[in-house]
Write a protein that holds these residues in place. Structure first.
Motif, short mmCIF file in Angstrom:
data_model
loop_
_atom_site.label_atom_id
_atom_site.label_comp_id
_atom_site.label_asym_id
_atom_site.label_seq_id
_atom_site.Cartn_x
_atom_site.Cartn_y
_atom_site.Cartn_z
N ILE A 195 0.78 -0.91 0.15
CA ILE A 195 0.02 0.05 0.11
C ILE A 195 0.78 1.28 -0.45
N SER A 196 1.87 1.47 0.79
CA SER A 196 3.21 2.72 0.99
C SER A 196 3.60 1.90 -0.61
N LEU A 197 4.14 1.57 -1.13
CA LEU A 197 4.88 1.29 -2.57
C LEU A 197 3.75 2.14 -3.46
N LEU A 198 2.15 1.61 -3.99
CA LEU A 198 1.38 2.09 -5.20
C LEU A 198 0.89 3.16 -4.26
N SER A 199 0.99 4.52 -3.19
CA SER A 199 0.31 5.59 -3.06
C SER A 199 1.69 6.31 -2.98
N ALA A 200 2.80 6.08 -3.01
CA ALA A 200 4.30 6.39 -3.71
C ALA A 200 3.88 6.64 -5.28
N ALA A 201 3.81 5.63 -5.70
CA ALA A 201 3.81 5.59 -7.04
C ALA A 201 2.32 6.86 -7.86
N PHE A 202 1.17 6.74 -6.82
CA PHE A 202 0.41 7.45 -7.31
C PHE A 202 0.62 9.18 -7.31
N LEU A 203 1.66 9.17 -6.08
CA LEU A 203 1.61 10.55 -5.08
C LEU A 203 3.25 11.14 -6.00
N GLY B 58 4.46 10.42 -9.06
CA GLY B 58 4.29 10.38 -10.56
C GLY B 58 5.71 10.67 -11.55
N PRO B 59 6.20 11.48 -12.40
CA PRO B 59 6.71 10.93 -12.76
C PRO B 59 8.92 9.93 -11.84
N LEU B 60 8.73 10.90 -11.01
CA LEU B 60 9.65 10.94 -10.12
C LEU B 60 9.42 9.01 -9.77
N PHE B 61 8.77 8.44 -9.56
CA PHE B 61 8.42 6.97 -9.24
C PHE B 61 9.51 5.91 -9.36
N PRO B 62 10.07 6.49 -10.71
CA PRO B 62 11.01 4.80 -10.18
C PRO B 62 12.31 5.92 -9.28
N VAL B 63 12.86 6.84 -9.11
CA VAL B 63 13.44 7.09 -8.83
C VAL B 63 13.07 6.70 -6.93
N PHE B 64 12.17 7.25 -6.48
CA PHE B 64 11.63 6.72 -5.12
C PHE B 64 10.87 5.20 -4.53
N LEU B 65 11.18 4.73 -5.98
CA LEU B 65 10.71 3.30 -6.08
C LEU B 65 12.12 2.50 -5.80
N GLY B 66 12.86 2.79 -6.08
CA GLY B 66 15.12 2.31 -6.20
C GLY B 66 14.78 1.96 -4.79
N LEU B 67 14.43 4.01 -4.34
CA LEU B 67 15.30 4.69 -2.56
C LEU B 67 14.12 3.72 -1.95
N ALA B 68 13.35 3.23 -2.17
CA ALA B 68 12.43 2.34 -0.92
C ALA B 68 12.82 0.32 -0.96
N LEU B 69 13.03 0.26 -1.89
CA LEU B 69 13.32 -0.90 -2.39
C LEU B 69 14.85 -0.75 -2.43
N THR B 70 15.47 -0.37 -1.95
CA THR B 70 17.07 -0.27 -1.73
C THR B 70 16.94 -0.19 0.34
N MET B 71 16.02 0.55 0.78
CA MET B 71 16.28 0.43 2.28
C MET B 71 14.66 -0.57 2.66
N LEU B 72 13.73 -1.15 1.48
CA LEU B 72 13.09 -2.42 2.48
C LEU B 72 13.97 -3.73 2.66
N ILE B 73 14.59 -4.05 1.46
CA ILE B 73 14.59 -5.11 1.89
C ILE B 73 16.12 -5.02 2.97
N PRO B 74 17.36 -4.53 3.10
CA PRO B 74 17.85 -4.87 4.30
C PRO B 74 17.02 -5.15 5.30
N ALA B 75 15.74 -3.90 5.74
CA ALA B 75 15.25 -3.83 6.62
C ALA B 75 14.87 -5.11 6.79
N VAL B 76 14.11 -5.80 6.04
CA VAL B 76 13.78 -6.97 6.09
C VAL B 76 14.61 -8.74 6.41
N ALA B 77 15.81 -8.18 5.85
CA ALA B 77 17.48 -8.72 6.72
C ALA B 77 17.19 -8.35 7.91
#
Length: 163
Positions: free
Chosen positions: A35-43, A45-64
């Protein structure tokens, strides 16, 4: 949209995800993250790939790291998992950049040359092309060190606050 404050907030970006992963079950965590990633995609706009990359960069180590906390592993093992996860993400970013046709050497060189253009003429007049080329070469050779140091730093900050 991308500000200097973003570099400061990146230091702490894994902490909420690590805490949330430990405090909730895996299904609820996955739902909240989606839900957080989808709402970030909506909000964003065109910078979504940058924020998705940043979110996944932080999310995966946080899960580990969160999985290590959940299992009650010693701090050394949790930090090792976080460092390895960050390193894997950084190395994956290089692979993706290469697959998309980017050349890390050229990208870094152009960024350094562009950054040099902001200095006053008294500074840029002293720096020769040979000095600049040597500096770019040394910077490229330091990429593994930068990745390792950044991984250790981000994992340590996350561990210090999230544990």
């Amino acid at each position: 949209m991308l500000t200097p404050l973003l570099s400061l907030t990146v230091w702490f970006a894994s902490i909420p995800a690590a805490v949330l992963y430990v405090k909730t079950n895996r299904g609820l965590f996955a739902g909240i993250a989606a839900i957080s990633l989808l709402s970030a995609a909506f909000l964003s706009g065109p910078l979504f790939p940058v924020f998705l990359g940043l979110a996944l960069t932080m999310l995966i180590p946080a899960v580990a790291m969160g999985e290590g906390y959940r299992r009650g592993l010693p701090a050394r093992k949790v930090l090792t998992a976080g460092v390895i996860a960050f390193l894997a993400i950084f190395l994956l970013s290089i692979v993706i950049t290469q697959l998309l046709g980017g050349n890390i050497n050229q990208l870094l060189g152009s960024m350094l040359r562009e950054g040099l253009s902001y200095f006053p003429e008294t500074v840029t007049g002293v720096i020769t092309d040979e000095m600049l080329h040597e500096f770019i070469s040394l910077t490229i050779m330091m990429i593994p060190f930068y990745f390792i140091a950044t991984s250790v730093f981000l994992a340590s900050v996350t561990h210090a606050i999230a544990r």
